[in-house]
Design a protein around this motif. Structure first.
Motif, PDB file in Angstrom:
ATOM      1  N   GLU A 288       0.811  -1.237   0.034  1.00 50.70           N
ATOM      2  CA  GLU A 288       0.039   0.017  -0.063  1.00 50.70           C
ATOM      3  C   GLU A 288       0.816   1.300   0.034  1.00 50.70           C
ATOM      4  O   GLU A 288       1.940   1.338   0.684  1.00 50.70           O
ATOM      5  CB  GLU A 288      -0.824   0.038   1.339  1.00 50.70           C
ATOM      6  CG  GLU A 288      -1.812  -0.843   1.153  1.00 50.70           C
ATOM      7  CD  GLU A 288      -2.852  -0.819   2.270  1.00 50.70           C
ATOM      8  OE1 GLU A 288      -3.083   0.108   2.759  1.00 50.70           O
ATOM      9  OE2 GLU A 288      -3.267  -1.930   2.913  1.00 50.70           O
ATOM     10  N   ILE A 289       0.568   2.262  -0.898  1.00 47.66           N
ATOM     11  CA  ILE A 289       1.225   3.438  -1.071  1.00 47.66           C
ATOM     12  C   ILE A 289       0.550   4.398  -0.179  1.00 47.66           C
ATOM     13  O   ILE A 289      -0.644   4.748  -0.338  1.00 47.66           O
ATOM     14  CB  ILE A 289       1.489   3.668  -2.382  1.00 47.66           C
ATOM     15  CG1 ILE A 289       2.232   2.610  -2.901  1.00 47.66           C
ATOM     16  CG2 ILE A 289       2.053   5.221  -2.699  1.00 47.66           C
ATOM     17  CD1 ILE A 289       2.197   2.953  -4.777  1.00 47.66           C
ATOM     18  N   ASP A 290       1.302   5.333   0.546  1.00 43.01           N
ATOM     19  CA  ASP A 290       0.531   6.538   1.400  1.00 43.01           C
ATOM     20  C   ASP A 290       0.931   7.674   0.548  1.00 43.01           C
ATOM     21  O   ASP A 290       2.261   8.181   0.622  1.00 43.01           O
ATOM     22  CB  ASP A 290       1.231   6.425   2.719  1.00 43.01           C
ATOM     23  CG  ASP A 290       0.501   7.663   3.594  1.00 43.01           C
ATOM     24  OD1 ASP A 290      -0.473   8.295   2.955  1.00 43.01           O
ATOM     25  OD2 ASP A 290       0.853   7.545   4.860  1.00 43.01           O
ATOM     26  N   ILE A 291       0.190   8.405  -0.307  1.00 40.91           N
ATOM     27  CA  ILE A 291       0.474   9.494  -1.004  1.00 40.91           C
ATOM     28  C   ILE A 291       0.644  10.705   0.040  1.00 40.91           C
ATOM     29  O   ILE A 291       1.520  11.438  -0.450  1.00 40.91           O
ATOM     30  CB  ILE A 291      -0.929   9.786  -1.833  1.00 40.91           C
ATOM     31  CG1 ILE A 291      -1.008   8.618  -2.978  1.00 40.91           C
ATOM     32  CG2 ILE A 291      -0.490  10.993  -2.784  1.00 40.91           C
ATOM     33  CD1 ILE A 291       0.112   8.467  -3.966  1.00 40.91           C
ATOM     34  N   SER A 292       0.032  10.634   1.074  1.00 41.67           N
ATOM     35  CA  SER A 292       0.268  11.917   1.881  1.00 41.67           C
ATOM     36  C   SER A 292       1.846  11.990   2.413  1.00 41.67           C
ATOM     37  O   SER A 292       2.390  13.093   2.512  1.00 41.67           O
ATOM     38  CB  SER A 292      -0.376  12.147   2.908  1.00 41.67           C
ATOM     39  OG  SER A 292      -0.187  10.724   4.070  1.00 41.67           O
ATOM     40  N   VAL A 293       2.705  10.931   2.432  1.00 40.46           N
ATOM     41  CA  VAL A 293       3.925  10.973   2.980  1.00 40.46           C
ATOM     42  C   VAL A 293       4.909  11.436   1.855  1.00 40.46           C
ATOM     43  O   VAL A 293       5.576  12.306   1.907  1.00 40.46           O
ATOM     44  CB  VAL A 293       4.390   9.611   3.390  1.00 40.46           C
ATOM     45  CG1 VAL A 293       6.038   9.462   3.357  1.00 40.46           C
ATOM     46  CG2 VAL A 293       3.645   9.212   4.445  1.00 40.46           C
ATOM     47  N   ILE A 294       4.280  10.924   0.421  1.00 38.21           N
ATOM     48  CA  ILE A 294       5.041  11.382  -0.804  1.00 38.21           C
ATOM     49  C   ILE A 294       4.971  12.853  -0.898  1.00 38.21           C
ATOM     50  O   ILE A 294       5.983  13.662  -1.158  1.00 38.21           O
ATOM     51  CB  ILE A 294       4.717  10.606  -1.918  1.00 38.21           C
ATOM     52  CG1 ILE A 294       5.036   9.169  -1.751  1.00 38.21           C
ATOM     53  CG2 ILE A 294       5.270  11.305  -3.147  1.00 38.21           C
ATOM     54  CD1 ILE A 294       4.479   8.312  -2.906  1.00 38.21           C
ATOM     55  N   LYS A 295       3.822  13.337  -0.591  1.00 37.23           N
ATOM     56  CA  LYS A 295       3.495  14.996  -0.656  1.00 37.23           C
ATOM     57  C   LYS A 295       4.392  15.646   0.232  1.00 37.23           C
ATOM     58  O   LYS A 295       4.993  16.507   0.059  1.00 37.23           O
ATOM     59  CB  LYS A 295       1.812  15.237  -0.613  1.00 37.23           C
ATOM     60  CG  LYS A 295       1.097  14.546  -1.626  1.00 37.23           C
ATOM     61  CD  LYS A 295      -0.282  14.852  -1.624  1.00 37.23           C
ATOM     62  CE  LYS A 295      -1.044  14.636  -2.756  1.00 37.23           C
ATOM     63  NZ  LYS A 295      -2.669  15.052  -2.217  1.00 37.23           N
ATOM     64  N   LYS A 296       4.299  15.174   1.628  1.00 33.30           N
ATOM     65  CA  LYS A 296       5.122  15.881   2.466  1.00 33.30           C
ATOM     66  C   LYS A 296       6.857  15.970   2.329  1.00 33.30           C
ATOM     67  O   LYS A 296       7.239  16.841   2.463  1.00 33.30           O
ATOM     68  CB  LYS A 296       5.074  15.213   3.717  1.00 33.30           C
ATOM     69  CG  LYS A 296       3.511  15.488   4.480  1.00 33.30           C
ATOM     70  CD  LYS A 296       3.482  14.764   5.827  1.00 33.30           C
ATOM     71  CE  LYS A 296       2.137  14.650   6.424  1.00 33.30           C
ATOM     72  NZ  LYS A 296       2.054  14.109   7.718  1.00 33.30           N
ATOM     73  N   LYS A 297       7.076  14.783   1.607  1.00 30.39           N
ATOM     74  CA  LYS A 297       8.460  14.901   1.301  1.00 30.39           C
ATOM     75  C   LYS A 297       8.929  15.745   0.137  1.00 30.39           C
ATOM     76  O   LYS A 297       9.923  16.597   0.217  1.00 30.39           O
ATOM     77  CB  LYS A 297       8.958  13.367   1.033  1.00 30.39           C
ATOM     78  CG  LYS A 297       9.142  12.446   2.127  1.00 30.39           C
ATOM     79  CD  LYS A 297       9.506  11.147   1.755  1.00 30.39           C
ATOM     80  CE  LYS A 297       9.768  10.106   2.780  1.00 30.39           C
ATOM     81  NZ  LYS A 297      10.104   8.714   2.547  1.00 30.39           N
ATOM     82  N   ALA A 298       7.914  15.755  -0.817  1.00 31.76           N
ATOM     83  CA  ALA A 298       8.273  16.727  -1.928  1.00 31.76           C
ATOM     84  C   ALA A 298       8.048  18.052  -1.398  1.00 31.76           C
ATOM     85  O   ALA A 298       9.032  18.874  -1.994  1.00 31.76           O
ATOM     86  CB  ALA A 298       7.305  16.332  -3.068  1.00 31.76           C
TER      87      ALA A 298
END
Length: 167
Positions: free
Chosen positions: A30-40
């Motif tokens: 499962e991919i957590d898009i919110s974590v990717i957005k925060k890192k970006a």
């Protein structure tokens, strides 16, 4: 109902084996898009901060360089004017402005008190020229050698240090 990809049977053909390997190992958890957005967002924010720091550093460096250039030009112009005059002419020009002259003997130290309350402690082989009374908008004293000044405070009259280096 739909079939799950794990329920499929695979043959022994190379294409079937590749498909099986892809299905078993290629599907991400499962991919957590919110974590990717925060890192970006953090990465973009860091780059903006670094860019701003570079701009400030460049501004400070350019200002410092400009000041050094102006000081250098002033030094060169002053040196050229003074060095173009004969040594005796410079000394006569300086001596004509002042009323009093004190020369500290070799090995001695001398303390002077000027009319405005300024205290001067002069080292050995120092020449000091100063007026008996200070008039005008500034106070000016000529020193050739080493001297310590304890300048009397008077906000309405400036105290100028003129450094002349004669070689």
């Amino acid at each position: 109902m739909g079939k799950d990809s794990n329920d499929c049977t695979h043959g022994d053909l190379p294409s079937d084996l590749k498909l099986k390997a892809f299905i078993e190992h290629g599907t991400p958890a499962e991919i957590d898009i919110s974590v990717i957005k925060k890192k970006a967002f953090l990465k973009i924010h860091q780059q903006e901060r670094k860019s701003k720091q570079r701009r400030v550093l460049m501004y400070v460096a350019s200002t410092a360089a400009t000041l050094l250039l102006l000081i250098g030009i002033r030094y060169i112009v002053t040196e050229n004017v003074i060095s173009s005059l004969p040594h005796t002419e410079v000394m006569e020009l300086v001596a004509s402005v002042y009323d009093e002259e004190v020369e500290v003997p070799i090995g001695d130290r001398m303390t002077l008190m000027l009319a405005d309350g300024t205290k001067i402690i002069a080292n050995s082989r120092t020449i000091i020229r100063y007026p008996k009374r200070f008039e005008g908008d500034y106070r000016e004293v000529y020193v050739k050698g080493e001297a310590y000044f304890d300048v009397a405070h008077d906000a309405s009259i400036r105290f100028w240090f003129i450094l002349i280096t004669l070689v």
